[in-house]
Design a protein around this motif. Structure first.
Motif, PDB file in Angstrom:
ATOM      1  N   HIS A  51      15.819   9.249  -5.318  1.00 28.65           N
ATOM      2  CA  HIS A  51      16.860   8.705  -4.012  1.00 28.65           C
ATOM      3  C   HIS A  51      16.700   7.136  -4.243  1.00 28.65           C
ATOM      4  O   HIS A  51      15.849   6.772  -4.063  1.00 28.65           O
ATOM      5  N   PRO A  52      17.579   6.442  -4.262  1.00 27.36           N
ATOM      6  CA  PRO A  52      17.313   4.499  -3.825  1.00 27.36           C
ATOM      7  C   PRO A  52      16.421   4.278  -3.297  1.00 27.36           C
ATOM      8  O   PRO A  52      15.886   3.205  -3.321  1.00 27.36           O
ATOM      9  N   ALA A  53      15.793   4.438  -1.933  1.00 23.81           N
ATOM     10  CA  ALA A  53      16.011   4.626  -0.946  1.00 23.81           C
ATOM     11  C   ALA A  53      13.989   4.877  -0.704  1.00 23.81           C
ATOM     12  O   ALA A  53      13.517   4.583   0.235  1.00 23.81           O
ATOM     13  N   ARG A  54      13.733   6.344  -1.792  1.00 23.12           N
ATOM     14  CA  ARG A  54      12.293   6.250  -2.110  1.00 23.12           C
ATOM     15  C   ARG A  54      11.343   5.736  -2.731  1.00 23.12           C
ATOM     16  O   ARG A  54      11.932   4.950  -3.322  1.00 23.12           O
ATOM     17  N   THR A  55      10.380   5.463  -2.435  1.00 21.59           N
ATOM     18  CA  THR A  55       8.847   4.575  -2.986  1.00 21.59           C
ATOM     19  C   THR A  55       8.962   5.057  -4.304  1.00 21.59           C
ATOM     20  O   THR A  55       8.933   5.988  -4.665  1.00 21.59           O
ATOM     21  N   VAL A  56       8.676   3.956  -5.019  1.00 17.88           N
ATOM     22  CA  VAL A  56       8.334   4.175  -6.364  1.00 17.88           C
ATOM     23  C   VAL A  56       6.953   5.528  -6.421  1.00 17.88           C
ATOM     24  O   VAL A  56       6.644   6.224  -6.936  1.00 17.88           O
ATOM     25  N   ARG A  57       5.979   5.209  -5.461  1.00 18.53           N
ATOM     26  CA  ARG A  57       4.697   6.016  -5.194  1.00 18.53           C
ATOM     27  C   ARG A  57       5.611   7.361  -4.717  1.00 18.53           C
ATOM     28  O   ARG A  57       4.569   8.133  -5.151  1.00 18.53           O
ATOM     29  N   GLY A  58       6.151   7.595  -3.693  1.00 17.09           N
ATOM     30  CA  GLY A  58       7.101   8.671  -3.435  1.00 17.09           C
ATOM     31  C   GLY A  58       7.703   9.402  -4.052  1.00 17.09           C
ATOM     32  O   GLY A  58       7.616  10.966  -3.929  1.00 17.09           O
ATOM     33  N   GLN A  59       8.563   8.819  -5.273  1.00  5.40           N
ATOM     34  CA  GLN A  59       9.357   9.650  -6.015  1.00  5.40           C
ATOM     35  C   GLN A  59       7.851  10.349  -7.137  1.00  5.40           C
ATOM     36  O   GLN A  59       8.335  11.363  -7.345  1.00  5.40           O
ATOM     37  N   LEU A  60       7.219   9.279  -8.058  1.00  3.18           N
ATOM     38  CA  LEU A  60       5.672   9.947  -8.264  1.00  3.18           C
ATOM     39  C   LEU A  60       5.278  11.616  -7.723  1.00  3.18           C
ATOM     40  O   LEU A  60       5.228  12.622  -8.385  1.00  3.18           O
ATOM     41  N   LYS A  61       5.346  11.168  -6.556  1.00  8.98           N
ATOM     42  CA  LYS A  61       4.382  12.020  -4.981  1.00  8.98           C
ATOM     43  C   LYS A  61       5.592  13.657  -5.420  1.00  8.98           C
ATOM     44  O   LYS A  61       4.892  14.534  -5.417  1.00  8.98           O
ATOM     45  N   LEU A  62       6.525  13.235  -5.327  1.00  8.94           N
ATOM     46  CA  LEU A  62       7.466  14.788  -5.215  1.00  8.94           C
ATOM     47  C   LEU A  62       7.576  15.046  -6.282  1.00  8.94           C
ATOM     48  O   LEU A  62       7.339  16.387  -6.326  1.00  8.94           O
ATOM     49  N   VAL A  63       7.498  14.579  -7.426  1.00 11.14           N
ATOM     50  CA  VAL A  63       7.877  14.997  -9.228  1.00 11.14           C
ATOM     51  C   VAL A  63       5.823  15.929  -8.768  1.00 11.14           C
ATOM     52  O   VAL A  63       6.088  16.998  -9.828  1.00 11.14           O
ATOM     53  N   CYS A  64       4.780  15.375  -8.847  1.00  4.10           N
ATOM     54  CA  CYS A  64       3.567  15.550  -8.891  1.00  4.10           C
ATOM     55  C   CYS A  64       3.743  17.874  -8.114  1.00  4.10           C
ATOM     56  O   CYS A  64       3.492  17.998  -8.559  1.00  4.10           O
ATOM     57  N   ALA A  65       4.818  17.309  -6.446  1.00  8.29           N
ATOM     58  CA  ALA A  65       4.428  18.633  -5.794  1.00  8.29           C
ATOM     59  C   ALA A  65       5.111  19.504  -6.877  1.00  8.29           C
ATOM     60  O   ALA A  65       4.913  20.779  -6.331  1.00  8.29           O
ATOM     61  N   ALA A  66       6.470  19.333  -7.606  1.00 14.83           N
ATOM     62  CA  ALA A  66       7.285  19.856  -8.193  1.00 14.83           C
ATOM     63  C   ALA A  66       6.846  20.765  -9.216  1.00 14.83           C
ATOM     64  O   ALA A  66       6.924  22.134  -9.723  1.00 14.83           O
ATOM     65  N   ALA A  67       5.668  20.167  -9.529  1.00 15.80           N
ATOM     66  CA  ALA A  67       5.551  20.527 -11.410  1.00 15.80           C
ATOM     67  C   ALA A  67       4.207  20.664 -10.789  1.00 15.80           C
ATOM     68  O   ALA A  67       3.220  21.418 -11.623  1.00 15.80           O
ATOM     69  N   GLY A  68       3.268  20.970  -9.633  1.00 17.17           N
ATOM     70  CA  GLY A  68       2.275  21.504  -9.472  1.00 17.17           C
ATOM     71  C   GLY A  68       1.017  20.987 -10.097  1.00 17.17           C
ATOM     72  O   GLY A  68       0.220  21.498 -10.496  1.00 17.17           O
TER      73      GLY A  68
END
Length: 625
Positions: A86-103
């Motif tokens: 999402h364009p409004a998501r921060t760089v750190r928030g994007q990585l943490k989102l993928v961390c939650a998805a990847a476990g």
């Protein structure tokens, strides 16, 4: 090892398949380039490997197809174009989102930001990132799960030389630790410089599968590199003599004082420079060279006059000298590549003592833990990682209060409709429409800005994710419905006094109906967007309940009834094995009375149909994969 066997895309109308019977392998510990012109089928081949395109063939990742890989994020790192987020998501928030998805632990996000050099930009929005920064973030996402295989589609396209150098160093470092790297490129010189093996495609078919030395010797255009402080004069002299002699010579001015000459030789260029009194600093034959080096030539070769015979140079810089035989050139390139790999491994070993960030992150200690909260964490980060959901909730509360005040002034609206701010002209109250919109964005917005476009399975698009989305959207809908009632009641009491909003005796049943309406519409929006993969379809499913399904049900049950369901709780009591108290009959009666309402019945029917459609489409996609 990556093995692609018989990859063939589905045929297109009146056109051959984009990829036709492609078979090759990428070995661990090496970098493999998938080379081809635009439209050669490189990106389609990667998508076939990841089972994102319909077609035939199979790809084995260390002996297992993708659907047999238990944790795809730990096996495959993918970068297909820009960072999918999402364009409004921060760089750190994007990585943490993928961390939650990847476990993987959330601390991995900060570690990867340091590795790719984005720690100072951790709070930047994805929509404001430059191309180089976006590519670094994409590589951080690809490396998040500590994968063995990297699949990258045009990772160096349109990057600056400095960004390309950093990217190539990271790829070599990953291969130096035993990983497999496969990337696509359109530049033959880059493929010869960076990779250990080059797989060439043309119109979807395999043209050649060669090691770098063979590729440079047989498939690259030979040329001569000339470095001179009078580049313009020498270029003009070479062009004039070529026209006079009717020879096909092409002179390309590179950066600085470097000329690249095609169709000529070192002796001819040296004689031309001598006749015109042009000083030449470097003169060398090149096949598969990288272009201009980062700095001046070694002192042993600097200032050599035309006709001198210095030694041959490694690919990182052009040094004057006669071109060796093809066999000798291949040996020189092999020795240089071995030295580069050794230096890369040494830098990785001493990564903590270097001035810049380490090339690769530390390996993860173990496999990701299986937890039922993993998809819930992912969904919470996805929904509240951007300001969309809070803004929708604030807008809904403001609209609800703005409608409740004039409805209370007229006095013709019943108390439930007054607290819900539900005028007769609206199919649903604002709070319910807002809950439906949040549900529709839960799937529709995710498909528009997916967390991971490359690897199916990293984001758990299965029953666990659906249950997590249902739970989070239900909680959000209940919170929004409660806030709307409290805000409307408080404003009405403030404007018209305490007597304007009395507490009804049947507030429990009214609250249950209000909560069920909000949650049901949120789920309708969620399932509608999940079936059609677009948020507007979810909102259409929400609005269709009162405007389409309710009138159809009313017409279907408008006829006379000859039988009644009276006494159903007692008959259920007789059939049930455990004995429940008599007070439960009242709850059952109230539940059936609530479900018999037109809107509730229509909502239940719509949710059942949408859930069946979602499951059927999911099973069909899984069967196709």
């Amino acid at each position: 090892m990556l093995q692609a066997i018989g990859l063939t895309s589905s045929p297109r109308r009146d056109l051959p398949p984009a990829v036709d019977d492609l078979t090759f392998e990428a070995r661990p510990g090496s970098v493999t380039a998938l080379l081809g012109a635009p439209g050669a089928g490189k990106s389609t081949a990667l998508r076939l490997m990841l089972e994102l395109e319909p077609g035939r063939g199979v790809t084995y990742f260390r002996g297992r197809p993708l659907h047999r890989v238990a944790h795809p994020a730990r096996e495959i790192g993918v970068l297909l174009g820009d960072v999918p987020g999402h364009p409004a998501r921060t760089v750190r928030g994007q990585l943490k989102l993928v961390c939650a998805a990847a476990g993987v632990p959330a601390s991995r996000a900060d570690e990867l930001l340091d590795v790719v050099g984005l720690a100072p930009l951790r709070d930047e929005r994805l929509g404001s990132l430059s191309l180089g920064t976006d590519r670094r973030l994409g590589l951080a996402v690809a490396l998040l799960g500590d994968p063995h295989t990297l699949l990258l589609d045009e990772p160096s396209a349109e990057l600056s030389p400095r960004e390309k150098s950093w990217l190539h160093g990271l790829l070599r470092a990953h291969a130096g630790q035993g990983g497999t790297v496969l990337y696509t490129t359109e530049d033959p010189k880059e493929a010869a410089r960076v990779s250990d093996r080059v797989v060439t495609l043309d119109e979807g078919r395999l043209v050649a599968d060669q090691d770098t030395a063979s590729f440079a010797r047989t498939r690259l255009r030979p040329r001569v590199a000339v470095r001179t402080p009078h580049a313009a004069r020498l270029a003009d002299a070479l062009s004039r003599e070529a026209r006079a002699g009717r020879r096909s010579v092409e002179v390309v001015a590179e950066a600085g004082s470097l000329l690249t000459v095609y169709g000529s030789s070192c002796p001819e260029i040296g004689e031309t420079a001598f006749r015109h009194g042009v000083l030449v600093h470097q003169l060398a034959d090149e096949i598969g060279d990288t272009g201009p080096g980062p700095g001046p030539a070694p002192s042993s070769a600097s200032g050599s006059a035309p006709g001198s015979a210095p030694v041959f140079a490694p690919p990182s810089g052009s040094v004057p000298g006669p071109a060796p035989a093809p066999e000798a050139r291949a040996e020189v390139r092999t020795e240089v590549r071995t030295e580069v790999r050794a230096e890369g491994r040494a830098e990785i070993r001493r990564g903590s003592r270097t001035d810049g960030p380490a090339l690769l992150p530390a390996p993860l200690p173990g496999r990701p833990a299986r937890s039922p909260l993993r998809p819930v964490r992912y969904e919470l980060r996805r929904m509240f990682g951007v300001r969309t959901a809070p803004l929708i909730m604030v807008a809904v509360l403001l609209a609800s209060v703005a409608l409740a005040v004039p409805l209370g002034r007229t006095g013709g609206t019943p108390l439930p409709g007054l607290l819900a701010a539900w005028p007769a002209i609206l199919p649903l109250p604002p709070a319910v429409l807002g809950a439906g919109l949040l549900g529709a964005l839960s799937f529709g917005d995710e498909f528009r800005h997916p967390t991971l476009a490359g690897a199916r399975g990293t984001v758990p698009r299965r029953l666990a994710l659906l249950l997590a989305k249902l739970a989070v959207t239900a909680g959000t809908a209940l919170l929004l419905a409660l806030l709307a009632v409290l805000a409307d009641g408080a404003v009405l009491r403030l404007v018209y006094g305490a007597d304007a909003v009395p507490v009804p005796d049947n507030w429990v049943s009214l609250g249950a109906g209000w909560a069920g309406l909000a949650v049901g519409c949120a789920w309708a929006g969620l399932l509608g967007a999940g079936v059609f993969r677009i948020a507007i379809a979810g909102m259409a499913a929400v609005v269709a309940v009162p405007t389409l399904v309710v009138p159809l049900l009313q017409k279907a049950f408008a006829g006379p009834s000859t039988r009644s369901v009276a006494g159903l709780p007692g008959r259920l009591r007789d059939m049930a094995w455990p004995v429940w108290p008599h007070q439960a009959d009242q709850w059952l009666t109230a539940t059936f009375r609530l479900a018999a309402q037109p809107v509730a019945a229509a909502l239940t029917l719509s949710l059942s149909a949408l859930l069946c459609a979602y499951l059927l489409t999911g099973l069909r996609r899984r069967a196709r994969w």
